[in-house]
Scaffold this motif. Sequence first.
Motif, short mmCIF file in Angstrom:
data_model
loop_
_atom_site.label_atom_id
_atom_site.label_comp_id
_atom_site.label_asym_id
_atom_site.label_seq_id
_atom_site.Cartn_x
_atom_site.Cartn_y
_atom_site.Cartn_z
N ALA A 29 32.31 -7.64 25.67
CA ALA A 29 31.64 -7.34 26.70
C ALA A 29 31.26 -5.87 26.98
O ALA A 29 30.43 -5.40 27.62
CB ALA A 29 32.19 -7.80 27.96
N VAL A 30 32.04 -4.99 25.93
CA VAL A 30 31.75 -3.61 26.00
C VAL A 30 30.29 -3.01 25.59
O VAL A 30 30.14 -2.16 25.84
CB VAL A 30 32.94 -2.84 25.42
CG1 VAL A 30 32.83 -1.54 25.09
CG2 VAL A 30 34.37 -3.30 25.89
N GLY A 31 29.98 -4.07 24.26
CA GLY A 31 28.71 -3.62 23.86
C GLY A 31 28.69 -2.72 22.60
O GLY A 31 29.51 -1.95 22.46
N ARG A 32 27.79 -3.07 21.53
CA ARG A 32 28.05 -2.24 20.50
C ARG A 32 27.40 -0.96 20.70
O ARG A 32 28.04 -0.13 20.02
CB ARG A 32 26.62 -2.95 19.48
CG ARG A 32 27.43 -4.33 18.94
CD ARG A 32 26.53 -4.98 17.85
NE ARG A 32 27.06 -5.75 17.15
CZ ARG A 32 28.17 -5.83 16.18
NH1 ARG A 32 28.44 -4.51 15.88
NH2 ARG A 32 28.25 -6.87 15.60
N HIS A 33 26.63 -0.65 21.54
CA HIS A 33 26.40 0.96 21.70
C HIS A 33 27.57 1.56 22.34
O HIS A 33 27.65 3.05 21.98
CB HIS A 33 25.11 1.10 22.78
CG HIS A 33 25.58 0.44 24.14
ND1 HIS A 33 25.61 -0.99 24.42
CD2 HIS A 33 25.87 1.16 25.28
CE1 HIS A 33 25.97 -1.11 25.66
NE2 HIS A 33 26.06 0.24 26.26
N ASN A 34 28.58 0.95 22.87
CA ASN A 34 30.01 1.79 23.30
C ASN A 34 30.88 1.80 22.18
O ASN A 34 31.97 2.04 22.48
CB ASN A 34 30.40 1.35 24.47
CG ASN A 34 29.55 1.35 25.63
OD1 ASN A 34 28.74 2.55 25.75
ND2 ASN A 34 29.17 0.45 26.55
N ARG A 35 30.63 1.30 20.95
CA ARG A 35 31.92 0.94 20.09
C ARG A 35 32.37 2.35 19.61
O ARG A 35 33.77 2.56 19.66
CB ARG A 35 31.08 0.42 18.79
CG ARG A 35 32.17 0.02 17.76
CD ARG A 35 31.66 -0.86 16.65
NE ARG A 35 32.80 -1.18 15.68
CZ ARG A 35 33.51 -2.29 15.94
NH1 ARG A 35 33.20 -3.20 16.53
NH2 ARG A 35 34.47 -2.40 14.77
N PRO A 36 31.55 3.49 19.28
CA PRO A 36 32.50 4.55 19.25
C PRO A 36 33.42 5.05 19.99
O PRO A 36 34.72 5.60 19.85
CB PRO A 36 31.55 5.77 19.07
CG PRO A 36 30.08 5.07 18.59
CD PRO A 36 30.48 3.75 19.39
N GLN A 37 33.21 4.96 21.38
CA GLN A 37 34.02 5.37 22.52
C GLN A 37 35.22 4.48 22.60
O GLN A 37 36.09 4.67 22.99
CB GLN A 37 33.12 5.30 23.75
CG GLN A 37 32.20 6.50 24.09
CD GLN A 37 30.75 6.18 23.28
OE1 GLN A 37 30.69 5.18 22.89
NE2 GLN A 37 29.88 6.76 23.77
N TRP A 38 35.01 2.98 22.16
CA TRP A 38 36.02 2.17 22.43
C TRP A 38 37.00 2.47 21.21
O TRP A 38 38.22 2.18 21.69
CB TRP A 38 35.07 0.74 22.16
CG TRP A 38 36.11 -0.40 22.14
CD1 TRP A 38 36.40 -1.13 21.16
CD2 TRP A 38 37.00 -0.80 22.95
NE1 TRP A 38 37.25 -2.13 21.18
CE2 TRP A 38 37.56 -2.05 22.47
CE3 TRP A 38 37.45 -0.56 24.41
CZ2 TRP A 38 38.62 -2.69 23.14
CZ3 TRP A 38 38.23 -1.22 25.11
CH2 TRP A 38 38.99 -2.11 24.39
N GLU A 39 36.35 2.57 19.97
CA GLU A 39 37.27 2.87 18.94
C GLU A 39 38.00 4.30 19.42
O GLU A 39 39.58 4.19 19.10
CB GLU A 39 36.59 3.02 17.82
CG GLU A 39 35.93 1.72 17.16
CD GLU A 39 35.34 1.90 15.88
OE1 GLU A 39 35.00 3.13 15.43
OE2 GLU A 39 34.83 0.87 15.36
#
Length: 93
Positions: free
Chosen positions: A58-68
């Motif tokens: 649900a976070v989305g791929r565009h937020n992956r750097p922030q998520w990591e």
Amino acid sequence: MVGGLSIFNVSSRTGHSTGTTIDNYIDPSNPVTSFPAANALHGVTTLTALPVLPEMNAVGRHNRPQWEALIGRVFAVNVPHFMPDGRHRVILE
């Protein structure tokens, strides 16, 4: 009183001793054994049902750097094999 709970489920939730030597073999940092007691406290009728963890899709791929970056700070790993260039890092991803 709720049926279906063992002394180990209850003592894992409360932190009390069972009064037996089995306490030496129970991992107090493992929350899984306390799930049935937690379900009973919250009125869940299926005591052995495991909780459903949220999916991070649900976070989305565009937020992956922030998520990591967030995961890296929340769940700090200092075991070399699990660090970003370690051979077991794929397990954490």
